[in-house]
Design a protein around this motif. Structure first.
Motif: not given
Length: 499
Positions: A160-164, A238-239, A247-249
């Motif tokens: 998910g963070f990689a997608v962000f 941490s991820r 997601l908030a951003v």
């Protein structure tokens, strides 16, 4: 936000330059530099695990030599979605189609969540058998399995963070992901040694002369650490926090591309578009991951010291190649936005400039690594045999680093133009048709040196193939209209407050 603002002021955001007009070098530089830092932070996750587990035991270090390629494989299976989303956001942004870009980003997030849950479940139940087939020894297998089970359960956060990061990059904002990653990696580095060693015989306390504090914490908690599982828990935790911030951003939309809940209802017709662009990118990623795993199959025939040295070498490469990966991502975004703006000449100039700069920078880095290979390897382990073998690995490959830069620059441009199948073909040729067969054949008479040699040869040949293919000009054929969706602008305006 004071610290973030001060760090961010050192870079320039997308509002301060135009990727589709003016010079090439300056916007490419300011687009790529935050990606270099972001990737450096991301690599710090792996390096922290490598360092602390190297202090923990050689078996643990060998275990993550098996685990890291497996992590890469799981993420690569779904990475096509993030690449497709990034390309579409970039092209729609360059064409001034803001609503199309927002819809593409929202759909990408939806299908990324679905894919990560499915892949995580598959990984959790299949990982032990897969690692056994790959040749993990009886000492290493349970350790690598424990690590990968935790990672599989947390794959939603990892992917998910990689997608962000990918979606923000497509928009042209590479600073925000860098700042979020900064906080995440600091957290990971802080908690990593405590989750691995616990509060008994923890090297951190010894480093800072805090033996009395160590005794007190152990007396209160009795926590002896979770070993290699603790390293995985630190990474996933941490991820996960980084994903929540990301997601908030995107939901707020004050920085980068905005996503909307109303646009996140799964659209199967849009999934087909994502698959059309993203599947080849997944194949490319899987090709890289499978290459690493197939090489591990060969490496596993050698003693654990060679396996550990292989893990150290590939971790060092992941740091050295950060500029190439970052600039390739920058080229990908510049290509996407300029293709959307119908300016192919700027695309070609960006790819050419990037290839020249990366070849020069990475060649210089390779020369440095060649002469200081042993001290670099010594950072990661206290085993002198592993140091010697890892240093040999680094020296064999170091002088070909520049060719990786050439290949990355041109494959990045292919991806930005939507020609992800071409980028995948180049990667498969380099890794599956050149590197693996050479390693398989040469490792017989030459031992582990045959594996090291396969890296050097494939780096050079991969660059030649990428350059020759790019000169054919097939990347100029791109049709953005196929990816557009009919959006009800009236409903968009009335639903603006629904998020």
């Amino acid at each position: 936000m004071g610290l973030f603002s001060r760090i961010g002021s050192l870079f320039k955001g997308p509002e301060e330059f135009d990727l589709t007009s003016g010079g090439i070098a300056k916007p490419l530089f300011f687009l790529s530099m935050p990606i270099v830092v972001t990737n450096l932070f991301q690599t710090a996750y792996n390096l922290a695990d490598t360092f602390w587990l190297g202090q923990y035991s050689t078996d643990a270090l060998a275990a993550i030599s098996f685990a890291f390629p497996m992590v890469f494989l799981l993420i690569s299976l779904g990475m096509g979605i993030s690449v497709a989303g990034s390309v579409l956001v970039a092209q729609f942004t360059g064409a001034d189609e803001e609503r199309e870009a927002e819809y593409a980003a929202s759909q990408t997030v939806t299908f990324a969540v679905i894919a990560s849950v499915i892949l995580g479940a598959i990984g959790y139940f299949a990982i032990e058998d897969f690692l056994a087939v790959m040749g993990a020894s009886q000492d290493v297998l349970p350790l690598a399995t424990s690590y990968m089970e935790v990672i599989s359960l947390g794959l939603l956060f990892m992917f998910g963070f990689a997608v962000f990061i990918a979606l923000m990059r497509g928009y042209g904002d590479t600073i925000t992901p860098m700042l979020v990653m900064f906080g995440s990696v600091v957290l990971n580095i802080v908690i990593d040694p405590f989750l691995i060693f616990g509060f008994e015989n923890n090297p951190v306390f010894g480093m800072f002369g805090l033996g009395s504090l160590e005794s007190t914490l152990f007396a209160v908690t009795g926590y002896t650490g979770s070993g290699i599982t603790g390293a995985a828990l630190a990474t996933v935790f941490s991820r996960g926090l980084a994903l929540v911030v990301g997601l908030a951003v995107m939901f707020r939309g004050t920085r980068g591309v905005q996503i909307h809940i109303r646009d996140m209802v799964p659209n199967l017709s849009y999934l087909r578009r994502l698959v059309r662009i993203g599947l080849p990118a997944s194949i490319e990623g899987m090709g890289r991951a499978l290459s690493m795993n197939l090489l591990l199959f060969i490496v596993a025939f050698f003693p654990d010291a060679v396996v550990a040295a292989y893990g150290i070498g590939t971790r060092v490469f992941s740091v050295i190649f950060l500029p190439a990966i970052a600039v390739a991502r920058g080229v990908e975004t510049m290509t996407g936005q300029n293709m959307g703006a119908d300016k192919p000449d700027r695309v070609e100039k960006a790819a050419g400039l990037a290839s020249k700069v990366l070849f020069t920078v990475l060649t210089v880095a390779g020369v440095v690594v060649f002469f200081v290979a042993a001290p670099i390897a010594d950072v990661f382990t206290t085993d002198p045999e592993v140091v010697d073998i890892a240093a040999q690995f680094l020296r064999y490959v170091a002088l070909t680093f520049g060719f990786i830069g050439i290949m990355r620059a041109y494959t990045g441009s292919f991806r930005g133009a939507g020609k992800t199948l071409t980028a995948a073909a180049i990667s498969v040729l380099m890794l599956g048709i050149i590197r693996f067969p050479i390693a398989w054949i040469a490792s017989g008479p030459l031992g582990e040196r045959g594996i090291w040699l396969s890296f050097a040869i494939s780096n050079v040949v991969g660059a030649i193939i990428a350059y020759a293919w790019y000169r054919r000009g097939t990347w100029r054929e791109s049709d953005l209209t196929e990816s557009k969706v009919d959006l009800d602008e009236t409903s968009v305006e009335t639903a603006a407050g629904d998020d």
